[in-house]
Design a protein around this motif. Structure first.
Motif, PDB file in Angstrom:
ATOM      1  N   TYR A  83       0.810  -1.219   0.000  1.00 16.32           N
ATOM      2  CA  TYR A  83       0.000   0.000   0.000  1.00 16.32           C
ATOM      3  C   TYR A  83       0.845   1.272   0.000  1.00 16.32           C
ATOM      4  N   VAL A  84       2.083   1.181   0.489  1.00 17.44           N
ATOM      5  CA  VAL A  84       2.940   2.373   0.573  1.00 17.44           C
ATOM      6  C   VAL A  84       4.137   2.293  -0.378  1.00 17.44           C
ATOM      7  N   GLY A  85       4.420   1.099  -0.891  1.00 18.46           N
ATOM      8  CA  GLY A  85       5.606   0.933  -1.728  1.00 18.46           C
ATOM      9  C   GLY A  85       5.524   1.662  -3.064  1.00 18.46           C
ATOM     10  N   TRP A  86       4.319   2.049  -3.500  1.00 19.99           N
ATOM     11  CA  TRP A  86       4.164   2.720  -4.786  1.00 19.99           C
ATOM     12  C   TRP A  86       4.614   4.179  -4.745  1.00 19.99           C
ATOM     13  N   LEU A  87       4.678   4.776  -3.547  1.00 19.75           N
ATOM     14  CA  LEU A  87       4.912   6.217  -3.458  1.00 19.75           C
ATOM     15  C   LEU A  87       6.298   6.645  -3.958  1.00 19.75           C
ATOM     16  N   PRO A  88       7.408   6.000  -3.528  1.00 16.19           N
ATOM     17  CA  PRO A  88       8.723   6.448  -4.039  1.00 16.19           C
ATOM     18  C   PRO A  88       8.849   6.379  -5.564  1.00 16.19           C
ATOM     19  N   PRO A  89       8.433   5.262  -6.245  1.00 14.26           N
ATOM     20  CA  PRO A  89       8.515   5.258  -7.713  1.00 14.26           C
ATOM     21  C   PRO A  89       7.655   6.340  -8.356  1.00 14.26           C
ATOM     22  N   PHE A  90       6.491   6.591  -7.772  1.00 13.71           N
ATOM     23  CA  PHE A  90       5.607   7.623  -8.318  1.00 13.71           C
ATOM     24  C   PHE A  90       6.268   8.994  -8.232  1.00 13.71           C
ATOM     25  N   LEU A  91       6.834   9.321  -7.071  1.00 11.46           N
ATOM     26  CA  LEU A  91       7.482  10.617  -6.901  1.00 11.46           C
ATOM     27  C   LEU A  91       8.728  10.738  -7.768  1.00 11.46           C
ATOM     28  N   LEU A  92       9.460   9.647  -7.916  1.00 14.72           N
ATOM     29  CA  LEU A  92      10.665   9.660  -8.753  1.00 14.72           C
ATOM     30  C   LEU A  92      10.293   9.905 -10.219  1.00 14.72           C
ATOM     31  N   SER A  93       9.259   9.215 -10.693  1.00 16.65           N
ATOM     32  CA  SER A  93       8.804   9.410 -12.073  1.00 16.65           C
ATOM     33  C   SER A  93       8.308  10.837 -12.282  1.00 16.65           C
ATOM     34  N   LEU A  94       7.586  11.346 -11.291  1.00 16.87           N
ATOM     35  CA  LEU A  94       7.044  12.697 -11.389  1.00 16.87           C
ATOM     36  C   LEU A  94       8.167  13.728 -11.411  1.00 16.87           C
ATOM     37  N   TRP A  95       9.218  13.479 -10.671  1.00 19.31           N
ATOM     38  CA  TRP A  95      10.335  14.416 -10.615  1.00 19.31           C
ATOM     39  C   TRP A  95      11.033  14.539 -11.971  1.00 19.31           C
ATOM     40  N   PHE A  96      11.206  13.418 -12.649  1.00 19.34           N
ATOM     41  CA  PHE A  96      11.919  13.436 -13.924  1.00 19.34           C
ATOM     42  C   PHE A  96      11.042  13.908 -15.080  1.00 19.34           C
ATOM     43  N   THR A  97       9.725  13.829 -14.948  1.00 22.24           N
ATOM     44  CA  THR A  97       8.832  14.232 -16.038  1.00 22.24           C
ATOM     45  C   THR A  97       7.704  15.097 -15.483  1.00 22.24           C
ATOM     46  N   LYS A  98       8.067  16.225 -14.911  1.00 14.04           N
ATOM     47  CA  LYS A  98       7.080  17.109 -14.270  1.00 14.04           C
ATOM     48  C   LYS A  98       5.968  17.562 -15.218  1.00 14.04           C
ATOM     49  N   PRO A  99       6.259  17.882 -16.499  1.00 12.77           N
ATOM     50  CA  PRO A  99       5.174  18.364 -17.371  1.00 12.77           C
ATOM     51  C   PRO A  99       4.047  17.356 -17.564  1.00 12.77           C
ATOM     52  N   PHE A 100       4.308  16.090 -17.234  1.00  9.12           N
ATOM     53  CA  PHE A 100       3.307  15.044 -17.465  1.00  9.12           C
ATOM     54  C   PHE A 100       2.598  14.629 -16.177  1.00  9.12           C
ATOM     55  N   TRP A 101       2.505  15.548 -15.216  1.00 14.99           N
ATOM     56  CA  TRP A 101       1.951  15.182 -13.910  1.00 14.99           C
ATOM     57  C   TRP A 101       0.524  14.651 -14.025  1.00 14.99           C
ATOM     58  N   ILE A 102      -0.270  15.217 -14.910  1.00 13.64           N
ATOM     59  CA  ILE A 102      -1.649  14.749 -15.041  1.00 13.64           C
ATOM     60  C   ILE A 102      -1.679  13.340 -15.629  1.00 13.64           C
ATOM     61  N   GLY A 103      -0.723  13.047 -16.504  1.00 11.96           N
ATOM     62  CA  GLY A 103      -0.612  11.697 -17.046  1.00 11.96           C
ATOM     63  C   GLY A 103      -0.219  10.688 -15.984  1.00 11.96           C
ATOM     64  N   HIS A 104       0.649  11.096 -15.070  1.00 12.51           N
ATOM     65  CA  HIS A 104       1.043  10.199 -13.980  1.00 12.51           C
ATOM     66  C   HIS A 104      -0.146   9.877 -13.073  1.00 12.51           C
ATOM     67  N   LEU A 105      -0.982  10.864 -12.799  1.00  7.81           N
ATOM     68  CA  LEU A 105      -2.186  10.599 -12.003  1.00  7.81           C
ATOM     69  C   LEU A 105      -3.125   9.645 -12.728  1.00  7.81           C
TER      70      LEU A 105
END
Length: 449
Positions: A77-99
């Protein structure tokens, strides 16, 4: 000690299984990253996976959870957060796509978990659920592996034109639907009883159907958007051709007007030359003849190759580049008859238009456009390159993707040309140059159909 290594092995397997779905956060956007960013991301991801394995194993050793099965699912339940934040950091313009991707991952994993739970309840009714956690991890991982290539292809196709289509407002609206569904699913799994949650097998099948239909509707809507975009690009190309032809005609007329003016002044030129001759002014005669030659050169249009259409395109765009002070190098040796000269002229006009736009964004001393075209046997080899210091991301087909208004349409015409004539296309950035290389057979177009 043996129990520790067994536990460590299971933790490693579980972490790697989770990474399959976690990587869906970044893989659809991989073509928008520079090579340096890709290397940094890979290093950060590897460190993160190692830290997760160590952290999970440490928590297991603290006897915080009633069982290993409960520990693994809680950590999920919590293990997804670091990969999500890491992906978001490298591709900030695509934040809505990450959601958007995160919401689908939550929905699908809830379905997989429910299917897994009911499978083991049906297959091993007398075995405690907690005693089968390794088999559960493998079953869950199998579902992830089966669905992974389909999901990766879907998300990659969905976001391959994210910048180009300028549909961010659409994404901010459509993403709300899977996010609300995901929140509802998490609420049930976290705050309701596990017995009630696991009794929702039928509801999970309906949810899976909703997910598939939602994905299909998103893709269908995108196809319509891209068809409209394709129509716009074709109209833009046709307009560009008309403008290019009109400019070439105007340049031809201007050349004739200048030549006519020189012809009308021929008596004056002859008189001046005769005066220099009578005065035995050899240097004056040579200087005047040289000035006349320069004026004659300005009146005639450059001839880059024998093919009329391609020569017109090169004349218009390279003349415009010279007027803007952009250094131009052209080495073009193409025959008069080319079966697809019309389509090739469209490609060249768009590529040169893109090169002009890119050059305008560079400092004056960092501008250059080079065009090289040669026929070798039955093949045409064409290279267009321009100096460009910025990074140009490439899509899955190796063609540039850009969100700069008015830029990048040339690559669409190049893609159509490539598909129609089975041409080879290579785009790359090297030593500060953006290079487009095209190789196509000179066989008649009819034989390619």
């Amino acid at each position: 000690m043996k129990a520790f290594f067994v536990s460590l092995g299971i933790t490693t397997i579980y972490t790697l299984v989770l990474q399959i779905f976690y990587s869906l956060q970044i893989l659809p956007f991989r073509n928008f990253l520079e090579q340096k960013q890709k290397r940094q991301l890979a290093a950060c991801w590897a460190i993160m996976v190692l830290l997760e394995i160590i952290g999970f194993q440490f928590l297991l050793g603290q006897d915080i959870f009633p069982s290993h099965a409960a520990a693994y699912w809680a950590m999920g339940y919590v293990g997804w957060l670091p990969p999500f934040l890491l992906s978001l950091w490298f591709t900030k313009p695509f934040w809505i796509g990450h959601l958007f991707i995160l919401s689908f991952r939550i929905l699908l994993t809830s379905c997989f978990y429910t299917f897994m739970r009911h499978f083991f309840l049906a297959a091993f009714p007398d075995t405690p659920f907690e005693d089968l956690y390794l088999e559960e991890i493998l079953f869950y991982g199998g579902l992830c592996l089966i669905s992974f290539p389909f999901l990766l292809r879907f998300f990659t196709n969905v976001f391959s034109h994210f910048q180009e289509a300028s549909t961010r407002r659409y994404w901010r609206s459509i993403t709300i639907i899977p996010m609300l569904l995901a929140i509802d699913t998490l609420y049930i799994s976290l705050y309701d009883s596990q017995e009630q949650y696991f009794s929702l097998l039928g509801a999970r099948f309906f949810l899976l159907a909703v997910i598939v239909l939602l994905m299909a509707s998103v893709r269908s809507g995108q196809v319509e958007v891209y068809e409209e975009l394709d129509t716009y690009e074709k109209n833009h190309t046709l307009h560009q051709q008309l403008v290019s032809a009109a400019n070439y005609v105007e340049m031809s007329r201007d050349s004739k007007r200048r030549m006519a003016a020189i012809y009308q002044e021929r008596r004056e030129h002859l008189t001046k030359l005769l005066t220099f001759v009578q005065c035995r002014d050899r240097d004056g005669v040579l200087a005047y003849i040289e000035s006349l030659g320069t004026e004659f050169d300005r009146t005639k249009l450059p001839r880059y190759c024998q093919n009329v259409l391609i020569n017109a395109v090169l004349t218009v765009y390279l003349s415009r580049a010279k007027e803007e002070g952009i250094p131009v190098t052209a080495a073009v040796d193409l025959p008069e008859e080319i079966p697809f000269s019309g389509d090739l002229s469209i490609v060249l006009s768009n590529l040169l238009e893109n090169a002009l736009l890119a050059s305008r964004r560079q400092p004056p001393d960092c501008r250059n456009i080079t065009v090289v075209a040669r026929r070798q046997g039955g093949m045409l080899n064409i290279l267009v390159k321009n100096l460009f210091a910025g990074f140009v991301p490439l899509d899955g087909d190796g063609l540039p993707v850009t969100h700069v208004t008015g830029h990048g349409l040339g690559m669409k015409s190049l893609a159509r040309f490539r598909d129609k004539y089975e041409a080879g296309v290579l785009c790359q950035q090297k030593d500060g140059w953006f290079i487009t290389y095209l190789q196509v057979s000179m066989a008649p177009a009819e034989s390619l159909d």
